[in-house]
Write a protein that holds these residues in place. Structure first.
Motif, mmCIF file in Angstrom:
data_model
loop_
_atom_site.group_PDB
_atom_site.id
_atom_site.type_symbol
_atom_site.label_atom_id
_atom_site.label_comp_id
_atom_site.label_asym_id
_atom_site.label_seq_id
_atom_site.Cartn_x
_atom_site.Cartn_y
_atom_site.Cartn_z
ATOM 1 N N GLN A 91 33.807 -73.556 91.807
ATOM 2 C CA GLN A 91 32.611 -72.747 92.050
ATOM 3 C C GLN A 91 31.799 -72.564 90.773
ATOM 4 O O GLN A 91 30.561 -72.546 90.816
ATOM 5 N N ARG A 134 20.682 -78.985 99.021
ATOM 6 C CA ARG A 134 21.646 -79.271 100.088
ATOM 7 C C ARG A 134 22.851 -80.036 99.546
ATOM 8 O O ARG A 134 23.987 -79.809 99.969
ATOM 9 N N SER A 137 24.995 -77.314 97.964
ATOM 10 C CA SER A 137 25.539 -76.290 98.869
ATOM 11 C C SER A 137 26.590 -76.859 99.819
ATOM 12 O O SER A 137 27.593 -76.204 100.108
ATOM 13 N N VAL A 138 26.369 -78.089 100.299
ATOM 14 C CA VAL A 138 27.337 -78.651 101.247
ATOM 15 C C VAL A 138 28.674 -78.908 100.549
ATOM 16 O O VAL A 138 29.746 -78.717 101.145
ATOM 17 N N ARG A 139 28.647 -79.283 99.261
ATOM 18 C CA ARG A 139 29.897 -79.494 98.515
ATOM 19 C C ARG A 139 30.513 -78.167 98.105
ATOM 20 O O ARG A 139 31.744 -78.028 98.043
ATOM 21 N N ASN A 141 30.416 -75.440 99.859
ATOM 22 C CA ASN A 141 31.101 -74.972 101.060
ATOM 23 C C ASN A 141 32.414 -75.720 101.273
ATOM 24 O O ASN A 141 33.396 -75.170 101.766
ATOM 25 N N HIS A 142 32.411 -76.995 100.873
ATOM 26 C CA HIS A 142 33.607 -77.820 101.031
ATOM 27 C C HIS A 142 34.747 -77.342 100.139
ATOM 28 O O HIS A 142 35.919 -77.609 100.415
ATOM 29 N N ILE A 144 35.630 -74.354 99.770
ATOM 30 C CA ILE A 144 36.286 -73.267 100.492
ATOM 31 C C ILE A 144 37.067 -73.804 101.674
ATOM 32 O O ILE A 144 38.212 -73.433 101.919
ATOM 33 N N THR A 145 36.450 -74.686 102.436
ATOM 34 C CA THR A 145 37.140 -75.308 103.571
ATOM 35 C C THR A 145 36.653 -76.741 103.741
ATOM 36 O O THR A 145 35.451 -77.001 103.764
ATOM 37 N N SER A 146 37.605 -77.665 103.817
ATOM 38 C CA SER A 146 37.258 -79.085 103.972
ATOM 39 C C SER A 146 37.714 -79.607 105.325
ATOM 40 O O SER A 146 37.916 -80.805 105.507
ATOM 41 N N TYR A 157 27.942 -82.262 108.070
ATOM 42 C CA TYR A 157 28.292 -82.547 106.678
ATOM 43 C C TYR A 157 27.633 -83.850 106.219
ATOM 44 O O TYR A 157 27.074 -83.935 105.117
#
Length: 313
Positions: A91, A134, A137-139, A141-142, A144-146, A157
């Motif tokens: 992060q 984007r 942000s998409v990575r 979020n990944h 936290i959960t993939s 995704y």
């Protein structure tokens, strides 16, 4: 053959590897004088994303350098998850790139080769900030959960992580066309889903399963089966279902080719690489752990060049 030698020359020109040091994604570029920021970006793409490296080499001169900057930026944020063992550190690195992107649009560029080249691309082509955000942000979020609850989550995704790159490529080429955007959306989803399939052998070693949970349940496949590299029919059925969705998006992108401006066709050459892998996957009966799928396609450069000359993707 003359054009092929030219492509080979371009690829060999940027082979210098820059020695860098990183802390939360910060590169001490001042300590390395072996290459320019542009060469650094080219070498990064060549090293970490070879197929897209070949595709980018074939772009027109006026957008090629900017395209390498975009792809290098995408690689930087995509590699964060694999390079950290703790979510907090990941992060922090993502925050570095978020801050860097803000600074780029404020004309305050950090001395990082990718940031410097991306700044040039943003200024030259007035690139949309939302697509670059984007990619981060998409990575983020990944981290936290993939996991993907369903195949639609995989598509989302792929849209954010791959289609966004294609939208930026279109902007580099000065193309504003709804049909090109539509094709980019489907092609990005096809490539993103295919990339996730291709990543399964690597990710399984880290107990990360990039497959939709509903499809796993449908075929009674446990995550442990994927982790241990099962080559049995239930897992192959899962791969078949997911690959079919990638193929549907690829076919849709190609069905739009007559409406897409010819100048955009070269941007969509990654379709050739997707098609090649999906064909090999089918030949292996959707056994994603088949060793032949990990081998480089030596005919790909010629195939890409041939399709560029034909204005096909």
């Amino acid at each position: 053959m003359k054009l092929l030698r030219h492509v080979s020359f371009i690829g060999n020109k940027f082979t210098g590897i820059v020695s860098t040091s990183y802390q939360f994604g910060i590169c001490d570029y001042s300590t390395s004088k072996q290459s320019s920021p542009a060469e650094y970006c080219v070498d990064m793409v060549r090293t970490h994303d070879y197929e897209n490296f070949l595709c980018t080499l074939l772009l027109p001169n006026e957008c090629r350098t900017s395209a390498f900057a975009i792809r290098a930026f995408n690689i930087e944020v995509a590699r964060v998850q694999d390079s950290v063992s703790e979510v907090t550190i990941g992060q922090m690195r993502m925050k570095f790139w978020e801050d860097t992107l803000e600074k780029i649009y404020q004309n305050d560029v950090p001395k990082h080769p990718v940031a410097m080249e991306l700044y040039r691309a943003v200024k030259r082509h007035k690139l949309s900030k939302r697509y670059l955000k984007r990619l981060i942000s998409v990575r983020a979020n990944h981290l936290i959960t993939s996991t993907y609850p369903n195949i639609e989550a995989m598509e989302s995704y792929a849209e954010n992580s791959v289609s966004s790159v294609l939208y930026l490529m279109l902007e580099c080429s000065g193309l504003q066309n709804v049909h090109a955007d539509h094709a980019a959306s489907h092609l990005g989803k096809a490539q993103g889903i295919t990339n996730l399939i291709r990543s399964i052998p690597h990710n399984a070693q880290h107990r990360v399963i990039p497959l939709p949970q509903d499809v796993l349940v449908k075929h009674s496949v446990s995550q442990e089966m994927v982790v241990r590299g099962s080559r049995e029919k239930p897992l192959r059925d899962v791969i078949f279902d997911v690959a079919c969705r990638a193929r549907q998006h690829l076919d849709k992108a190609r069905s739009l080719s007559s409406d897409v401006p010819k100048s955009a066709h070269v941007i969509f050459l990654p379709a050739i690489t997707i098609d090649s892998y999906l064909e090999k996957l089918q030949q292996s009966d959707f056994d994603v752990f088949d060793g032949s799928l990990q081998q480089r396609n030596n005919f790909l450069p010629i195939s890409l060049l041939w399709n560029k000359l034909r204005l096909k993707y």
